[in-house]
Design a protein around this motif. Structure first.
Motif, PDB file in Angstrom:
ATOM      1  N   ARG A 116      40.249  36.187  46.599  1.00 36.71           N
ATOM      2  CA  ARG A 116      39.531  36.054  45.733  1.00 36.71           C
ATOM      3  C   ARG A 116      38.630  37.118  44.600  1.00 36.71           C
ATOM      4  O   ARG A 116      39.291  37.788  44.060  1.00 36.71           O
ATOM      5  CB  ARG A 116      39.804  34.719  44.889  1.00 36.71           C
ATOM      6  N   ASP A 117      37.642  37.016  44.854  1.00 39.15           N
ATOM      7  CA  ASP A 117      36.486  37.945  44.359  1.00 39.15           C
ATOM      8  C   ASP A 117      36.880  39.654  44.329  1.00 39.15           C
ATOM      9  O   ASP A 117      36.753  40.121  43.467  1.00 39.15           O
ATOM     10  CB  ASP A 117      35.276  37.561  44.248  1.00 39.15           C
ATOM     11  N   ASP A 118      37.264  39.613  45.377  1.00 36.67           N
ATOM     12  CA  ASP A 118      37.553  41.666  45.173  1.00 36.67           C
ATOM     13  C   ASP A 118      38.130  41.437  44.473  1.00 36.67           C
ATOM     14  O   ASP A 118      38.496  42.861  43.954  1.00 36.67           O
ATOM     15  CB  ASP A 118      37.595  41.553  46.760  1.00 36.67           C
ATOM     16  N   GLN A 119      39.666  40.517  44.496  1.00 34.03           N
ATOM     17  CA  GLN A 119      40.782  41.224  43.709  1.00 34.03           C
ATOM     18  C   GLN A 119      40.707  40.735  42.290  1.00 34.03           C
ATOM     19  O   GLN A 119      41.224  42.530  41.390  1.00 34.03           O
ATOM     20  CB  GLN A 119      42.027  39.540  43.433  1.00 34.03           C
ATOM     21  N   LEU A 120      39.631  40.448  41.960  1.00 36.92           N
ATOM     22  CA  LEU A 120      39.010  40.443  40.682  1.00 36.92           C
ATOM     23  C   LEU A 120      38.198  41.537  39.996  1.00 36.92           C
ATOM     24  O   LEU A 120      38.524  41.946  38.867  1.00 36.92           O
ATOM     25  CB  LEU A 120      38.213  39.035  39.947  1.00 36.92           C
ATOM     26  N   GLU A 121      37.350  41.745  41.129  1.00 39.07           N
ATOM     27  CA  GLU A 121      36.753  42.929  41.065  1.00 39.07           C
ATOM     28  C   GLU A 121      37.774  44.418  40.784  1.00 39.07           C
ATOM     29  O   GLU A 121      38.029  44.985  40.118  1.00 39.07           O
ATOM     30  CB  GLU A 121      36.275  43.499  41.900  1.00 39.07           C
ATOM     31  N   THR A 122      38.741  44.414  41.420  1.00 39.18           N
ATOM     32  CA  THR A 122      39.773  45.903  41.220  1.00 39.18           C
ATOM     33  C   THR A 122      40.691  45.321  40.130  1.00 39.18           C
ATOM     34  O   THR A 122      40.663  46.808  39.914  1.00 39.18           O
ATOM     35  CB  THR A 122      40.618  45.184  42.571  1.00 39.18           C
ATOM     36  N   LEU A 123      40.812  43.985  39.767  1.00 37.43           N
ATOM     37  CA  LEU A 123      41.503  44.430  38.590  1.00 37.43           C
ATOM     38  C   LEU A 123      40.566  45.245  36.984  1.00 37.43           C
ATOM     39  O   LEU A 123      40.929  45.851  36.214  1.00 37.43           O
ATOM     40  CB  LEU A 123      41.766  43.047  38.074  1.00 37.43           C
ATOM     41  N   LEU A 124      38.906  44.723  37.496  1.00 39.48           N
ATOM     42  CA  LEU A 124      38.488  45.514  36.680  1.00 39.48           C
ATOM     43  C   LEU A 124      38.217  46.645  36.862  1.00 39.48           C
ATOM     44  O   LEU A 124      38.371  47.211  35.650  1.00 39.48           O
ATOM     45  CB  LEU A 124      37.004  45.018  36.628  1.00 39.48           C
TER      46      LEU A 124
END
Length: 459
Positions: A116-124
């Protein structure tokens, strides 16, 4: 180190990308528990890009030997081309090796440890680059890669949950020193930006993931078939059908119609129908719950509450009615990897953190936080801080009132009606004031409570 149980032999069916770090160690452990070690083939790629590379390879070998998981080690050669980042080059080479090893061993399924944290970093990162719809949709949970079906089983789990699983099972891994290097944009976002966003907007991460899911629906639609001989079918743009939903020609919907559509079109049809009538569609989790209920072939009438209105269903007919007075149940939070229990009950004294609209109460024993907001108009002296609140795990015999026109009922009956699985019930924080139960996530809040509660899991 806790080892998975041995399970029958046979040819490996799943290729697991295994670096020896935390994420891939938890992934390999969970896959071995579920599928058996001999059903897996671990692939370790030594990138030769940092001094710790040899230590990562040794850790990968030791782990796979201890767990009985077959391991293949490959070392990268060459170097990035002019203008190509090291990260992009290494990723491209790594996936090329994965595809090659899968073909060599007759494997068609690949697991990687994105979370999940990889996903949020990818969004930013995508936002910082002005990405379009496809870029903002982020990391896909599943996609086809050179004949492989790539799965990311941990994508709904947070880094904290992954760490908790590793501690619970006594796992060992190697920490990647490069993860602390803030010369890399992803690390700067991880260590500086995301913590500030969560502090400023509690629940930011979960809401951002919900938006990304909507964007993925719009960008990709239904995935193309992936089986042998399946024809290539480009994804349709979301909303392309059914056209009548957007044209304002649907005065009502039928449950049979919803059952006949695929999941993406069903979601889009229901959202469009509600928006056409000037209503705000429910959030993603509630919408999925609705669709599950609407597809069931039962003659029992359904009453699916939304914001100030109710979707009614009797037989095959759907229509809208104003919502009767009374509190509504909150959506059931998703649960990821199992977390260790902590001593309970937990008292609120000294643990509440003020927010713009109330208080935030971190609940690490439940892997989440509770948002508390006062009801009614603000008194001249301001809202008093909630008093005598404590948290306990729900018990079947506990009783909760969720509607002003109904008496208190046992949680056992309320859980059964709500469809919350027995295995998830004790993972929810029950909020008490003295000897009165005020709130259980997924069930609702006592209408006599002076506060409203919203549980936000750390997913």
């Amino acid at each position: 180190m806790s080892a998975p149980p041995a399970n029958g032999g046979g040819r490996p069916r799943v290729l697991v990308a295994f670096s020896g770090g935390l994420d891939s160690t938890v992934l390999l452990h969970a896959a071995a528990l579920l599928l058996g070690p001999q059903a897996l083939l671990a692939l370790h790629v030594n990138h030769r890009l940092q001094p710790a590379a040899a230590a990562f390879e040794r850790q990968a070998r030791a782990t796979c030997q201890a767990w009985g998981v077959p391991l293949v080690v490959r070392r990268l050669g060459g170097q990035p081309g002019r203008g190509q980042s090291i990260e992009a080059w290494a990723r491209e080479q790594r996936y090329r090796l994965m595809a090659r090893e899968a073909v060599r061993h007759g494997i068609t399924e690949l697991f990687t440890g994105h979370h999940r944290d990889d996903q949020l970093e990818t969004l930013l990162i995508a936002l910082s680059r002005g990405a379009g719809l496809h870029g903002l949709a982020g990391i896909a949970e599943q996609r086809v890669l050179e004949g492989l079906t790539l799965h990311r089983p941990l994508l709904a789990c947070s880094r904290a949950q992954i760490q908790a699983h590793a501690r619970l099972h006594g796992l060992q891994w190697i920490e990647d020193p490069s993860n602390q290097d803030e010369r890399f944009l992803r690390n700067r976002l991880r260590h500086r930006v995301l913590p500030l966003l969560e502090e400023a907007v509690p629940g930011f991460g979960q809401q951002a993931l919900t938006s990304m899911a909507h964007l993925a629906d719009a960008a990709f639609g239904k995935p193309a078939p992936t089986g042998p001989g399946a024809p290539h079918r480009p994804a349709e743009p979301a909303g392309a059908r059914p056209a009548e939903a957007a044209s304002g020609q649907i005065p009502a919907l039928s449950r049979g119609r919803l059952r006949d559509l695929d999941e993406r079109d069903t979601r889009n049809l229901l959202r469009a129908w509600l928006q056409q009538q000037g209503l705000r569609p429910p959030h993603a989790r509630q919408l999925e719950d609705w669709l599950g209920q609407l597809r069931r072939r039962t003659g029992r009438p359904l009453r699916l509450a939304g914001q100030g209105w109710m979707l009614r269903a009797r037989g095959e007919q759907l229509w809208i009615e104003p919502l009767p007075a009374g509190p509504q149940a909150q959506p059931l939070p998703s649960q990821g990897l199992p977390l260790p229990s902590q001593a309970l009950p937990v008292a609120a004294a000294g643990r509440l953190q003020p927010t713009a609209r109330g208080w935030r109460w971190p609940l690490p024993a439940f892997a989440g936080q509770l948002l508390i907001e006062p009801r009614g108009p603000r008194p001249p002296a301001g809202f008093p801080v909630p008093d005598a609140l404590h948290i306990a795990r729900p018990a079947s015999r506990d009783r909760l009132c969720v509607s002003a026109d109904r008496p208190r009922r046992s949680l056992k009956n309320l859980f059964q009606e709500s469809g919350i699985e027995a295995g998830l019930r004790t993972s929810l924080p029950a909020v008490w004031q003295g000897d009165r139960l005020l709130h259980v996530p997924g069930l609702g809040t006592d209408p006599a409570s002076p506060w409203t509660f919203h549980f936000l899991p750390d997913l």
